[in-house]
Design a protein around this motif. Structure first.
Motif, mmCIF file in Angstrom:
data_model
loop_
_atom_site.group_PDB
_atom_site.id
_atom_site.type_symbol
_atom_site.label_atom_id
_atom_site.label_comp_id
_atom_site.label_asym_id
_atom_site.label_seq_id
_atom_site.Cartn_x
_atom_site.Cartn_y
_atom_site.Cartn_z
ATOM 1 N N ARG A 192 54.841 -37.147 32.923
ATOM 2 C CA ARG A 192 54.848 -37.356 31.706
ATOM 3 C C ARG A 192 55.792 -37.858 31.260
ATOM 4 O O ARG A 192 55.169 -38.500 29.786
ATOM 5 N N LEU A 193 57.440 -37.537 31.419
ATOM 6 C CA LEU A 193 58.206 -37.910 31.129
ATOM 7 C C LEU A 193 58.446 -38.899 31.509
ATOM 8 O O LEU A 193 58.438 -39.920 30.074
ATOM 9 N N LEU A 194 58.346 -39.862 32.127
ATOM 10 C CA LEU A 194 58.341 -40.934 32.763
ATOM 11 C C LEU A 194 57.364 -41.567 32.219
ATOM 12 O O LEU A 194 58.115 -43.165 31.462
ATOM 13 N N GLU B 130 64.937 -27.036 30.199
ATOM 14 C CA GLU B 130 63.440 -27.867 31.045
ATOM 15 C C GLU B 130 63.773 -29.056 30.739
ATOM 16 O O GLU B 130 63.455 -29.991 31.491
ATOM 17 N N CYS B 131 64.431 -29.336 29.568
ATOM 18 C CA CYS B 131 65.418 -30.847 29.426
ATOM 19 C C CYS B 131 66.228 -31.104 30.411
ATOM 20 O O CYS B 131 65.932 -32.319 31.719
ATOM 21 N N GLU B 132 67.009 -30.701 30.966
ATOM 22 C CA GLU B 132 67.785 -30.946 32.116
ATOM 23 C C GLU B 132 66.632 -30.977 33.122
ATOM 24 O O GLU B 132 67.563 -31.851 34.175
ATOM 25 N N ALA B 133 66.791 -29.685 33.455
ATOM 26 C CA ALA B 133 65.392 -30.141 35.061
ATOM 27 C C ALA B 133 64.729 -31.538 34.730
ATOM 28 O O ALA B 133 63.986 -31.766 36.370
ATOM 29 N N ALA B 134 63.995 -31.840 33.648
ATOM 30 C CA ALA B 134 63.586 -32.847 33.322
ATOM 31 C C ALA B 134 63.945 -33.968 33.819
ATOM 32 O O ALA B 134 63.849 -35.335 34.824
ATOM 33 N N GLN C 30 66.787 -34.492 35.994
ATOM 34 C CA GLN C 30 67.675 -34.470 37.292
ATOM 35 C C GLN C 30 66.216 -34.910 37.566
ATOM 36 O O GLN C 30 65.639 -35.518 38.816
ATOM 37 N N GLY C 31 65.112 -34.167 37.958
ATOM 38 C CA GLY C 31 63.534 -34.659 38.176
ATOM 39 C C GLY C 31 63.268 -36.390 38.503
ATOM 40 O O GLY C 31 62.753 -36.455 39.227
ATOM 41 N N VAL C 32 63.425 -37.404 37.292
ATOM 42 C CA VAL C 32 63.696 -38.114 37.079
ATOM 43 C C VAL C 32 65.065 -38.994 37.717
ATOM 44 O O VAL C 32 64.104 -39.536 38.308
ATOM 45 N N ALA C 33 65.858 -38.498 38.056
ATOM 46 C CA ALA C 33 66.421 -39.447 39.070
ATOM 47 C C ALA C 33 66.130 -39.525 39.994
ATOM 48 O O ALA C 33 66.668 -39.873 40.605
ATOM 49 N N GLU C 34 66.239 -37.827 40.178
ATOM 50 C CA GLU C 34 65.751 -37.991 41.897
ATOM 51 C C GLU C 34 64.029 -38.795 42.139
ATOM 52 O O GLU C 34 63.832 -38.364 44.033
ATOM 53 N N GLY C 35 63.451 -38.948 41.451
ATOM 54 C CA GLY C 35 62.351 -39.670 41.774
ATOM 55 C C GLY C 35 60.634 -38.501 42.091
ATOM 56 O O GLY C 35 60.034 -39.046 42.726
ATOM 57 N N MET D 228 53.717 -26.293 31.083
ATOM 58 C CA MET D 228 54.741 -27.147 32.438
ATOM 59 C C MET D 228 53.757 -26.585 33.625
ATOM 60 O O MET D 228 53.719 -26.484 33.889
ATOM 61 N N THR D 229 54.756 -28.192 34.360
ATOM 62 C CA THR D 229 54.267 -28.462 35.766
ATOM 63 C C THR D 229 54.788 -27.259 36.794
ATOM 64 O O THR D 229 55.939 -26.652 36.673
ATOM 65 N N THR D 230 54.411 -27.255 37.598
ATOM 66 C CA THR D 230 54.510 -26.233 39.163
ATOM 67 C C THR D 230 56.348 -27.238 39.627
ATOM 68 O O THR D 230 56.742 -26.176 39.425
ATOM 69 N N ASN D 231 56.253 -28.359 39.495
ATOM 70 C CA ASN D 231 57.355 -28.619 39.587
ATOM 71 C C ASN D 231 58.728 -28.874 39.278
ATOM 72 O O ASN D 231 59.439 -28.202 39.508
ATOM 73 N N LEU D 232 58.582 -29.017 37.847
ATOM 74 C CA LEU D 232 58.833 -29.099 36.906
ATOM 75 C C LEU D 232 59.610 -27.025 36.717
ATOM 76 O O LEU D 232 61.210 -26.611 36.441
ATOM 77 N N ALA D 233 58.897 -26.348 36.918
ATOM 78 C CA ALA D 233 59.071 -24.581 36.404
ATOM 79 C C ALA D 233 59.711 -24.520 37.824
ATOM 80 O O ALA D 233 61.059 -23.526 37.121
#
Lengths: 248, 824
Positions: free
Chosen positions: B337-339, B367-371, B373-378, B552-557
């Motif tokens: 969603r962020l992407l 959550e923002c920091e986690a997101a 990271q998630g974006v950076a790691e695709g 919040m999605t499972t992945n982000l949690a």
């Protein structure tokens, strides 16, 4: 289960949480707006809703008959959803209703949905008078005393803890009582609607139907203290359109 | 894994190559790859980030074919979930068609298309027809559909990522299966943004090849915190309004994304209170009047705005161009969603999109920091596909019968060729067909009103034109809550938009509320119109909308949990957050990655239980209902609960013990059953199913009065059906839906299984640092409890009686507690 007691024209009456009114002195039970076969009426229009509504309404009626063992049952009109409804009753349902009407004296007050007698045993009438009370389908505007009626399917909404609970209800003042609809598929008209409110110019009380008892709240007029006011109009989520009682 | 296509690059005819060259462009590799796949007769899925020339890639094969082989009739069907997108695409096609003088006709069709235009389309079909899933379903239900589609060559479906896994996606997949049955030669092209589950999305399209464009420059995402102390709780992010305004001032055009319509209204007000320079800042969300949204959109594309505060209403669709940065205020909720939102800034693929996250509280900082990271790691998220809805199938089967008689066996095979239904059992199929036929009830009462009949050869026919006409009026899978129009009072008072009926029920005349960026005074309800005037005083209310807050999605949690476990990752956090977490570690402990931390502590005569589940707000709400029922049975006398995306807090009169036992998976047995009977969420779920399946008709031909007399409230139907036929196919469809969505039962049962034997109970003497945010939500959030509606009515009745002096207040349960009387 406990019924609430109320006085009207000097008579003691009981309001049953299933939506019926009982008059112990005369062993009379009044029920309103049974709307038998509303389900098949909807089916005819293309909504094949579950067909057990008449059976479920009969179940309620049977429970009430067992609970009060009345001498007379007064059905306050719109007992059948439309003129063809009686002929659409399924065999077992028709037999059950017939048996009830043979075991107990029924008075079928005629309503706008069922303006003609249906052939079930009992007296068909536009108005039924017993002692100081009069039973009719739709309340007469203006001053009356001791009137019991149905027609409007009253319901009320009460705000509780950030949400709203909507239930069918009796509405009563010192002169008249309007009964809720008992029919399984009947919707409701909010007690704040001018059509209902105009009948209670000095306010009254709404008795909301609960599982085991009724819940009493003031409506309209000016109560001693402002209670958590009944809300403006409307009720809980419904089917996209506002569900109303039938138009007179 | 499907291969990335490199071999079959298509070649562009001279005319097209020249057109690209004239514009100073060269055709992109993926555009040629899609062309090659289509020319080879293969279904293809194109995955590309926004700005990649995706739409042109989809249409290029059709334009090339039509240029070489001009013809009459329908050649290509384009389906988009957004009506506006279809219109926009049609405009964009005009240019190449006109420039190259191509013999190609284009038309759009949606619910708004006039009957005259539809008739023209029927008589002389355009080469390219651009439409929505709903309009496609209506076309398919027409008796002439076989003729209309028989020469179809290409089916393009846009925004596949937004369709797959939804009921509209189910509807499209079923329609696509029918199109393939009519026109087996038609090739499918799916266009999608970057997704987590590529293979299922390809299967959804029926694609044998995937052409994927790797994203251009990685986005630049940073975090901005409000000046002063970092808030402990709250989701609106209003404290950061000055920082948000500063960022708006520093850029050309900004989209300020928020999570709910209520948040949009509040933040918009907060910004304008500070906006001394009167920067043009607008508001955009799905409940505003269409005209108003269109005005904002055109002001955006004309560059007249500096910022627009928007909800997901601007997530998808048209490329606005000229957006310099995106702000996300409040939790991002998910990486995908962020992407998607970040991608709204700067639609040029080779330049980095700029985005700024503005967390509203401490947990949201994590959550923002986690997101990021998630974006950076695709690592994208999103639910894996679920089986198609049986309610949608019911609607489709009736539509097929409206088009012409069919055989059950053949249609069963056709349905299973649609990916969401590939595992459909014959029993489910037959039950759905039986439901469409005559309701499918154990009590056979409706033979006279059946909608389908079988002839002596076993062909299934629709029962008359009236049934067909009514069905076409009711096609669709989007079920709106009962909404009321908001309008200024008086003759010709302007319309502002719509709010839920539920919200208006909570208003009394004279109340103030915020809507459409204005302070409004509620005057009265007139039929289905909520009449208002400008102004109003006192604390304003803000309309909330059902399901407005996505969890919040499972992945982000998982990422947030992992960060909590690993103090070396805390360096990224601001000092306040680091101190907060360190304090938690010394007083209690951190929630583990694989266990469930449950804290209990007394506070102000009550006992609190805080469970760090991280399963999202919807799942926590459901868990709260189930746990309070169970605590009631155990004699702990629960008083209420509140849920956030991260934790669930329940408070009770007595101290809960044997806490692990509370989380036993058998909760999903009796407690669930009892809750299902009452839950308003399940009633709402059932209502949606009943409407989509056609049990409840939204539109009737003929008189409105007639409609009122035969409309039966879905709650009443639900009660009757649960009692008399609990295994009815519509109830089965309802339970299937309850696994996700508002109740999110799937996540609860997954968690209960996972944490069995792994509950870590910390019995504390006082509140822990991590529990502070959720405790602050009490009083801000609507507090729920396991109480039934009857209990609530009794409480309200009692309160009024006390206020009127007709009754005495009840004794405090806390007193019994101090005397050590534990009721069990």
């Amino acid at each position: 289960m406990s019924a609430a007691t109320i006085h009207l024209a000097g008579e003691l009456l009981q309001l049953d949480p299933a939506g019926a009114l009982h008059w112990p002195a005369r062993r009379l039970l009044a029920v309103s707006d049974l709307h038998f076969e509303k389900g098949s009426a909807a089916a005819r229009q293309g909504s094949l809703v579950p067909p057990w509504d008449t059976r479920a309404t009969l179940d309620i009626l049977a429970t009430l008959l067992r609970r009060y063992r009345p001498h007379t049952v007064v059905a306050l009109g719109d007992s059948f959803h439309d003129i063809g409804a009686a002929s659409r009753l399924l065999g077992p349902d028709a037999a059950r209703l017939r048996a009830m009407a043979e075991a107990t004296a029924f008075v079928w007050v005629l309503g706008n949905h069922d303006p003609l007698p249906t052939g079930f045993r009992g007296e068909s009438t536009l108005e039924h008078r017993v002692g100081p009370l009069v039973f009719r389908h739709q309340a007469h505007p203006g001053r009356v005393m001791g009137e019991l009626s149905g027609h409007f399917h009253p319901k009320a909404s009460v705000p509780v803890r950030g949400t709203v609970v909507t239930r069918p209800c009796f509405i009563a003042d010192a002169r008249r009582i309007i009964l809720p609809a008992i029919g399984t598929y009947t919707g409701g008209l909010d007690v704040r609607d001018p059509a209902v409110r105009g009948l209670f110019p000095t306010g009254g009380r709404a008795f909301l139907l609960g599982q085991d008892r009724v819940f009493s709240f003031a409506i309209g007029g000016r109560p001693a203290m402002p209670p958590p006011a009944l809300t403006a109009l409307g009720g809980g989520p419904d089917n996209g359109g506002r569900i109303r009682g039938p138009k007179p | 894994m499907l291969p990335y296509v490199t071999g079959v690059t298509g070649t562009l005819p001279e005319l097209f190559a020249a057109w690209f060259a004239d514009r100073g462009w060269s055709p992109r590799r993926h555009q040629l790859d899609v062309l090659g796949a289509v020319q080879a007769g293969e279904n293809v899925l194109l995955i590309a980030p926004t700005g990649g020339g995706k739409t042109l890639a989809g249409f290029l094969p059709s334009l090339v074919d039509l240029a070489a082989n001009p013809r009459e009739g329908l050649h290509t069907l384009y389906v988009s979930p957004l009506k506006a997108l279809a219109a926009d695409v049609a405009r964009n096609l005009d240019r190449p068609i006109a420039d190259m003088g191509l013999p190609v006709t284009v038309a759009t069709r949606s619910g708004d298309t006039s009957s005259e235009a539809r008739r023209r389309q029927r008589e002389t079909p355009p080469n390219l027809l651009l439409t929505t899933p709903e309009s496609l379903a209506v076309l398919i239900s027409q008796p002439e559909s076989a003729l209309f589609f028989q020469d179809l060559r290409t089916i393009i479906v846009d925004e596949v990522h937004a369709l797959a896994g939804t009921k509209r996606g189910d509807m499209f997949a079923l329609c696509a299966a029918r199109l393939t049955a009519i026109a087996p030669q038609a090739v499918r092209i799916g266009l999608s943004a970057t997704v987590a589950h590529r293979v299922p999305i390809a299967a959804f399209v029926g694609a044998s090849r995937i052409v994927e464009v790797k994203g251009g420059a990685p986005p630049e995402i940073s975090v901005v915190l409000p000046e002063g102390r970092l808030p402990w709780s709250g989701h609106m992010g209003l404290a950061a309004a000055p920082e948000i305004l500063a960022r708006i001032r520093a850029a050309g055009m900004t989209i300020v994304f928020v999570n709910t319509r209520a948040q949009a209204e509040l933040l918009f007000q907060a910004l304008w209170r500070l906006n001394d320079e009167t920067l043009p800042i607008a508001i955009h969300h799905g409940s505003l009047e269409l005209d108003q949204r269109k005005r904002v959109e055109s002001a955006m594309s004309e560059g007249k705005l500096r910022a627009v505060v928007a909800t997901s209403s601007l997530d998808l669709g048209i490329d606005w161009g000229g957006v310099d940065q995106v702000l996300q205020v409040g939790a991002p909720k998910g990486v995908s969603r962020l992407l998607q939102r970040v991608g709204r800034a700067n639609h040029r693929m080779d330049e980095a999109s700029r985005a700024i996250l503005v967390p509203a509280n401490r947990f949201e900082v994590l959550e923002c920091e986690a997101a990021i990271q998630g974006v950076a790691e695709g690592e994208l998220d999103g639910d894996p596909p679920r089986p198609g809805g049986l309610d949608v199938l019911a609607q489709h089967l009736l539509g097929l019968a409206c088009a012409g008689p069919f055989r059950a066996d053949a249609v069963y095979d056709e349905i299973r060729s649609a990916q969401p239904y590939n595992a459909l059992t014959r029993k489910d199929f037959d039950d759905v067909l039986g439901f469409v036929e005559n309701g499918g009830y154990a009590l056979a009462a409706y033979d006279a009103y059946r909608k389908l009949f079988r002839d002596s050869e076993g062909l299934i026919h629709v029962m008359g034109e009236r049934v067909a006409r009514q069905h076409r009026m009711n096609i669709g899978t989007i079920v709106e809550e009962p909404l009321l129009k908001v309008r200024y009072a008086g003759r010709g008072g302007g319309a502002l938009g719509e709010v839920e009926e539920y919200f208006v029920n909570m208003l009394s005349p004279g109340d103030t509320f915020i809507f459409a960026g204005r302070m409004l005074k509620f005057l009265r309800l007139k039929e289905t119109i909520c009449e208002v005037a400008d102004g109003g005083t006192g604390e304003p209310k803000v309309p909330a909308y059902a399901g407005g807050r996505m969890p919040m999605t499972t992945n982000l949690a998982d990422r947030v949990r992992a960060m909590l476990q690993d103090p070396s990752k805390w360096q990224a956090f601001p000092a306040e957050v680091r101190e907060w977490l360190s304090l938690q570690r010394s007083i209690s402990r951190m929630p583990g990655r694989h266990d469930l931390l449950v804290e209990t502590f007394p506070r102000a005569d009550k006992h609190f239980l805080v469970a760090y589940c991280f399963e999202g707000r919807n799942a926590h709400q459901t868990l709260g209902m189930l746990l309070t029922r169970r605590m009631q049975r155990f004699g702990f006398h629960p008083l209420g609960f509140v849920a956030t995306d991260y934790v669930l807090a329940i408070w009770s009169a007595y101290e809960p013990f044997d806490v692990a036992r509370l989380f036993d998976p058998d909760m999903l047995g009796d407690d669930l059953e009892a809750w299902m009977a009452e839950s308003s969420m399940l009633r709402r779920t059932f209502r949606n199913v009943a409407v989509i399946a056609g049990l409840i008709q939204r539109h009737f031909p003929g008189a409105e009065k007639n409609r009122r007399q035969v409309t039966v409230n879905s709650d009443l139907i639900y009660n009757v059906l649960r009692k008399h036929q609990p295994d009815h196919v519509l109830l089965r469809a309802t339970w299937a839906d309850a696994a996700g969505g508002l109740t999110d039962l799937g996540r609860i049962s997954g968690m209960l299984q996972r944490i069995q034997g792994k509950v870590t109970h910390m019995a504390l003497s006082r509140v822990s640092p991590l529990a502070v945010p959720v405790l602050l939500e009490i009083g801000r959030e609507s507090v729920r409890s396991g109480l039934t509606d009857d209990d609530l009515l009794a409480e309200a009745e009692q309160l009024v009686a006390e206020a009127e002096g007709r009754a005495l207040p009840p004794p405090t349960p806390g007193r019994d507690l101090r005397q050590g009387r534990l009721a069990l």
